[in-house]
Design an enzyme around this catalytic site. Structure first.
Site, short mmCIF file in Angstrom:
data_model
loop_
_atom_site.label_atom_id
_atom_site.label_comp_id
_atom_site.label_asym_id
_atom_site.label_seq_id
_atom_site.Cartn_x
_atom_site.Cartn_y
_atom_site.Cartn_z
N GLU A 7 9.38 8.43 -1.02
CA GLU A 7 8.66 7.66 -0.01
C GLU A 7 9.68 7.17 1.01
O GLU A 7 10.59 6.42 0.67
CB GLU A 7 8.02 6.46 -0.73
N ASP A 58 5.64 -6.65 3.08
CA ASP A 58 6.95 -6.54 2.43
C ASP A 58 7.63 -7.88 2.19
O ASP A 58 7.54 -8.79 3.00
CB ASP A 58 7.86 -5.63 3.25
#
Lengths: 393, 257
Positions: free
Chosen positions: B47, B58
């Site tokens: 990824e 995040d």
């Protein structure tokens, strides 16, 4: 052309809900309930009673005679600065806090730039016994110190946002991240007409008390309920959305949105989103956004901490794109001069945000009979240091 | 043609490992070195993070790596330039993870076309809910044969999980708990219940669990209830710019001894 939000939260092509799956349940819960709750009679009674007895509404609509004379029109000031806590922000903070209670939420979070929304939220939370955490960019905490202390006195926890550019954009990111990590018992009171659907619509509705009052007051004072112009400053755009709301579909009323040009639209230091932005997604909605060619959000600049947001609400993006709204740009200097002018001429020191709306008067050639309403969104107490530093009085 | 992602999940039943890294971190030109080291390690899916200025989902580690990558000069044109060699380096499935704004600004069609050109298998855009995907993106993704991985969380309804399953996004990204990336793991009866609950739904799409997985024990635990785990923040933390290859291979060996 009718200006309205569709069922997916779009005004034209702007709006929507671009949220991480982590926030999906919260947003769905809100979407399913915000109209049902806020239109309920009992809710409305409590909301209106608090606006009247606690906030001090209706705020006056004041005919500013000397200003009128200077600009050659009938200029009215909608005195949102006379609200409890000193700005229009309290209308939405009380509305959302009441709504959060009815949703069974126990805690409130908020973001703030200039601190007015933070203070308003901290105030509503103190009143309604809800613990409150306010995220504020580290840099904004420095330039709006009195508001930081006010929030603390009101019992709120102020958390510095230290990521990114450490201003409003990052405070919003941090608040959203906190919400992701605490989804069950927390409601996030967004302070402007931004964020994923249904926030822009919900905040507009809570702020629409402004245009509702303008209609009644103009009817009494002018014998007609609609002005020729409504002028308001736009960062995210909540005071403008509130002042425009009942006139959105009355095309005889010119809706004027004033953005902060900072050091000038082409100076590289500006917050004039409609002039310099392009289509993008930030904080869960599609709008016009200041960004690099590569889609990285860029940091806007304005002397006013409340206007340096890199986007604008989706309603305003649509007003711009559809040309229903008239967008004007005002530099730091023009705004500071207009703020001092109002102070000396009418005895009202406006917030630096509001001073931008006033400075736009220069950019029109009014007819003598034109009725112009300027939304005086906030008072300048919090900006005293900015006025002192600028030193143009 | 069976694509790369389907092949991986057909090869063996479970215990797949996906590794996330931020493109342009720790140094601008490290992308292909990292890809090569991951190709040579016991990693099943790769990824690649597109750094973004405002990464909402995040936590601090990935935020910081994104800021560094942007400061290093990483951008989408640069990334696609680097990925021109992608399929010479690895035949493993490679997904790009990022946020909607970068794709929109680049131009969705142009972005998807570039992905297809370099051999990207799909995208993970955590701020794009299914509704917006169907409204704006799906036909373009389909045209370029790109999978779109959807996230589910402990709070996602059964009905919605079934809807995600119907999308056949390559795999379902099961967010381990209500949190941003890089959170702590620890013993959590709720997480166990969630993993078991989704397992019992007998979905047709493989399930990978991410957010908060940082060691062998956590990966072993999710392997019992899903097809594998996704590691991002812990991997970023382990990267050593002075010995990139060594630090990557060492990390994977510790995770999958």
């Amino acid at each position: 052309m009718e200006i309205k939000i569709d069922e997916n939260g779009y005004y034209g092509k702007f709006g929507g809900a671009f949220i991480p799956e982590l926030l999906h349940p919260n947003i769905e819960e809100l979407k399913a309930n915000y109209l049902k709750i806020s239109e309920d009679e009992e809710f409305q009674n409590e909301f209106k009673s608090l606006l009247k007895d606690y906030v001090g509404r209706p705020t006056p609509l004041f005919l500013a005679k000397k200003l009128s004379e200077k600009y050659g029109a009938k200029i009215y000031l909608k005195r949102e600065d006379l609200n409890h806590t000193g700005a229009h922000k309290i209308n939405n903070a009380i509305g959302q806090a009441l709504l959060a209670k009815r949703l069974g939420k126990k805690k409130i979070i908020a973001e703030t730039g200039a601190g007015q929304h933070g203070v308003a939220t901290a105030t509503a939370c103190a009143l309604l016994d809800m613990p409150c955490t306010v995220f504020m960019g580290e840099i904004d905490m420095e330039r709006q110190k009195p508001n930081v202390e006010r929030m603390k006195i009101l019992g709120a926890k102020v958390v510095p946002a230290t990521s990114g550019s450490k201003t409003l954009k990052d405070a919003t990111n941090e608040a959203m991240r906190f919400w992701i990590n605490n989804p069950d018992d927390t409601h996030y009171i967004i302070g402007s007409v931004v964020g994923p659907h249904p926030f822009p619509d919900m905040v507009s509705r809570f702020q629409s008390v402004i245009s509702e009052e303008i209609m009644h007051q103009l009817q009494e004072q002018e014998g007609k309920n609609a002005p020729d112009y409504v002028i308001a400053c736009v960062g995210g755009g909540s005071n403008a959305a509130g002042a425009f709301y009942h006139y959105l579909n009355n095309e005889k009323v010119k809706l004027v949105a004033v953005e902060a040009a900072g050091h000038g639209i082409d100076s590289g230091e500006t917050a004039a989103t409609t002039a310099k932005g392009s289509e993008g997604v930030l904080h869960g909605f599609k709008t016009l956004l200041m960004q690099s060619e590569d889609g990285q959000v860029t940091e806007p600049y304005s002397i006013s901490a409340g206007l340096d947001y890199p986007g604008i609400g989706p309603l305003h993006a649509h007003l711009y794109e559809s040309k229903r709204g008239i967008f004007k740009y005002v530099t730091d200097k023009e705004a500071m001069d207009a703020g001092v002018e109002l102070s000396k001429m009418e005895g009202i020191i406006p917030a630096v945000e509001t001073a931008h709306a006033l400075a736009a008067l220069d950019q029109f050639n009014f007819n003598k009979e034109d009725v112009v309403v300027i939304n005086l969104s906030g008072r300048g107490d919090k900006d005293l240091q900015t006025y002192i530093n600028f030193g143009n009085y | 043609m069976t694509n790369r992602i389907e092949k991986v999940f057909h090869q063996k039943e479970k215990e797949k490992l996906t590794i996330y890294f931020t493109a342009g971190y720790p140094r601008l030109e490290d992308t292909n070195t990292i890809l090569k080291a991951l190709d040579e390690s016991d990693v099943d899916i790769i990824e690649i993070g597109m750094p973004y200025s405002d990464p909402l989902a995040d936590g601090p580690t990935i935020q910081q790596s994104s800021m560094t990558a942007l400061a290093n000069g990483m951008n989408l044109n640069k990334l696609f330039e680097q990925l021109a060699e992608l399929r010479k380096i690895t035949q493993k499935p490679v997904f790009i993870m990022g946020y909607c704004n970068n794709v929109l600004k680049y131009g969705t069609e142009k972005f998807c076309q570039k992905c297809a050109e370099v051999g990207i298998d799909g995208l993970i855009l955590p701020d794009m809910p299914m509704h917006e995907f169907k409204l704006q993106f799906k036909p373009i993704f389909d045209q370029y044969n790109l999978k779109n991985v959807f996230l589910v969380t402990p709070k996602t309804s059964e009905e919605r999980i079934k809807e995600v399953d119907e999308q056949e996004g390559g795999f379902i990204y099961m967010v381990s708990s209500s949190s941003t990336t890089g959170g702590s793991w620890g013993d959590s009866p709720e997480r166990l219940e969630y993993l078991k609950r989704i397992q019992s739904m007998n979905l047709k799409t493989p399930r990978m669990v991410g957010f908060g997985i940082s060691d062998h024990a956590a990966l072993k635990m999710v392997n019992q209830f899903a097809d594998g785990g996704i590691i991002g923040s812990a991997f970023i933390k382990a990267l050593n710019a002075d010995d990139l290859e060594g630090s990557i291979k060492g990390f994977i060996k510790k995770i999958k001894p």
